[in-house]
Design a protein around this motif. Structure first.
Motif, short mmCIF file in Angstrom:
data_model
loop_
_atom_site.label_atom_id
_atom_site.label_comp_id
_atom_site.label_asym_id
_atom_site.label_seq_id
_atom_site.Cartn_x
_atom_site.Cartn_y
_atom_site.Cartn_z
N GLU A 17 -88.70 -23.75 -63.79
CA GLU A 17 -88.14 -24.92 -63.11
C GLU A 17 -89.24 -25.80 -62.51
OE1 GLU A 17 -85.06 -26.38 -62.49
OE2 GLU A 17 -84.42 -25.08 -64.12
N CYS A 18 -90.12 -25.17 -61.70
CA CYS A 18 -91.09 -25.97 -60.96
C CYS A 18 -92.55 -25.70 -61.36
CB CYS A 18 -90.95 -25.73 -59.46
SG CYS A 18 -91.46 -24.09 -58.93
N CYS A 30 -92.67 -20.08 -63.05
CA CYS A 30 -91.29 -20.55 -62.88
C CYS A 30 -91.03 -21.67 -63.88
CB CYS A 30 -91.10 -21.05 -61.45
SG CYS A 30 -89.51 -21.87 -61.19
N PHE A 33 -94.33 -23.07 -60.62
CA PHE A 33 -95.03 -22.19 -59.68
C PHE A 33 -95.43 -20.88 -60.36
CE2 PHE A 33 -94.78 -18.77 -56.44
CZ PHE A 33 -95.79 -19.20 -55.58
N CYS A 46 -87.73 -17.66 -57.40
CA CYS A 46 -88.97 -18.41 -57.21
C CYS A 46 -89.18 -18.72 -55.73
CB CYS A 46 -88.96 -19.70 -58.02
SG CYS A 46 -90.41 -20.71 -57.74
N ASN A 106 -91.18 -20.84 -54.51
CA ASN A 106 -91.44 -22.27 -54.29
C ASN A 106 -90.16 -23.11 -54.29
OD1 ASN A 106 -93.29 -24.47 -53.93
ND2 ASN A 106 -92.87 -25.01 -56.07
N CYS A 107 -89.33 -22.96 -55.35
CA CYS A 107 -88.16 -23.82 -55.44
C CYS A 107 -86.84 -23.09 -55.20
CB CYS A 107 -88.12 -24.53 -56.80
SG CYS A 107 -87.78 -23.44 -58.18
ZN LIG Z 1 -89.77 -22.58 -58.99
#
Ligand SMILES: [Zn+2]
Length: 251
Positions: free
Chosen positions: A188-189, A186, A191, A205, A207-208
């Motif tokens: 963004e984060c 990901c 993951f 995602c 996770n986020c």
């Molecule tokens: Zn993420």
């Protein structure tokens, strides 16, 4: 002889001039000149570019560039080639067909060159650092349709052009190894969701919760990893062998 370029008031004496005549009887002059890098203001610090067959380029800033379609020309070339195979050798008609094929090939080459030059110029002029991913071209040439092969060759040529223009505009050019898992993480984060089937175009995602477009996410990761490598000065630019899958010489 003095040649004036479009960029600034740069003047240079060419070290060589070559006259080229192609199979369609078109004449070209080719010059070799020394140039100094041109300094231009940039729009942004860096850009990551994910290259593919379906969409030619997806950029980390969300922009997309579609390749021109060669399907129609491809079909015409195939038709003419079949015709050529049936015609008698040393016949005038065969000669005519041969020139028709050469014309189509030139049309394809011109369209392609124009597209690649425009895109690579835009990318290198607007960004201070350009990050691309090295391509697994040899593994991708299983399907030997001409239009597909052209797209593949274009990807490599695009890389070459970006590299050359980066030198011209004093930019940083980074080519990542294709082992970098840019589509598995990901952007963004960070993951890691692991390998995705090629059919999966959209990812959410776990996770986020961010929803990503597959290529857009890859482009963002390419940019991140490339800039990281830039600081580690671990820039990889492994050269791959040129593939001779298609021959465009009809002469
Ligand atoms: Zn993420």
């Amino acid at each position: 002889m003095l040649i004036q370029f479009g960029l600034g008031n740069y003047k240079s004496e060419p070290s060589s001039v070559t006259l080229i005549k192609d199979c369609e009887d078109r004449y070209f002059l080719s010059f070799v000149v020394d140039i100094e890098p041109v300094s231009l203001d940039t729009k942004s610090q860096s850009i990551g570019i994910d290259l593919g067959i379906k969409t030619f380029a997806v950029m980390s800033n969300g922009e997309k560039a579609e390749s021109p379609s060669y399907k129609k020309l491809d079909r015409k070339v195939r038709k003419l080639q079949k015709k050529l195979a049936r015609q008698h050798k040393d016949s005038k008609r065969r000669d005519k067909t041969r020139i028709q094929i050469a014309k189509r090939h030139n049309q394809i080459a011109d369209t392609r060159r124009d597209f690649l030059h425009k895109l690579s110029t835009k990318m290198t002029r607007e960004n201070q650092a350009i990050v691309l991913e090295d391509l697994n071209v040899s593994g991708m040439v299983k399907n030997r349709k001409l239009s597909r092969v052209i797209s593949l060759l274009s990807l490599r040529e695009f890389r070459t052009l970006c590299k050359a223009k980066s030198a011209k505009y004093d930019r940083t050019f980074i080519c990542l190894s294709r082992w970098e898992p840019t589509s598995q993480v990901c952007s963004e984060c960070g993951f890691k969701w692991g390998k995705l089937d090629l059919k999966v175009r959209q990812i959410k995602c776990l996770n986020c919760g961010t929803e990503h477009d597959r290529d857009g996410n890859a482009a963002k990761n390419i940019e991140k990893v490339g800039i990281g490598h830039c600081h580690d000065s671990k820039c990889t630019s492994r050269r791959s062998k040129p593939t001779s899958v298609v021959s465009v010489n009809e002469a």
